[in-house]
Design an enzyme around this catalytic site. Sequence first.
Site: not given
Length: 257
Positions: A51, A62
């Site tokens: 990824e 995040d």
Amino acid sequence: MSASRLERRIREAQAAGRPALIPFLTAGFPTPERFWDELEALDAAGADIIEVGVPFSDPVADGPVVAAASQRALESGVTLRWIMDGLAARKARLRAGLVLMGYLNPFMQYGFERFVTDAADAGVAGCIIPDLPLDEDADLRALLAARGMDLIALVGPNTGEGRMREYAAVASGYVYVVSVMGTTGVRDGLPVEVADTLARARQCFSIPVALGFGISRPAQLEGLSHPPDAVIFGSALLRHLDAGGDAASFMKAWAER
């Protein structure tokens, strides 16, 4: 419907008696030049799927490690166009399935149709866009499917069975099971509800189930009676690279588990 490239990668790992390994690496990190070296090192060290994180200025899902990596990449001038060009130049020598993971804005700015064309030319096999709702993803999903690419679904502890089945009706590649609500990041252990979330996902989806968010070392999976089909790790790898380590040594610990 035949299995996609990403599903085949995971099924091949299962046939070998192990979970598929899916490292996450922010594009342009630790530096734009070193990123490409580490990407190829991950591929050579046995990553089944990689990824590639698309940097964005407001990475709401995040944790601090991935957010900092994204900011550094942006300051170095990394763009989605830069990522596409670099992948296209290397696609002939990369074995792993490539997934672009990022927030919706960069893809919209690029233009969905142009993005899908360029992504296919660059050898990309799928995308993960956490802030693109299921109710609004039909157009992009269709464009990707027409070029043999997957739009990966994300589900978590708070995803009800009804919603999981809605995702399952259109999902392809693999389903990304988020281990914990909140942001990404390294954690000491896995929440007790992970086993239940994995079990519910297996009941709803016919495609492989991948577990991510907070995965840092193989020992975390030992308490799961039914481990995932694939394991996704990002923050721990980024921290390892930032401390001067290399991707090959990090992958070795997972490959030898």
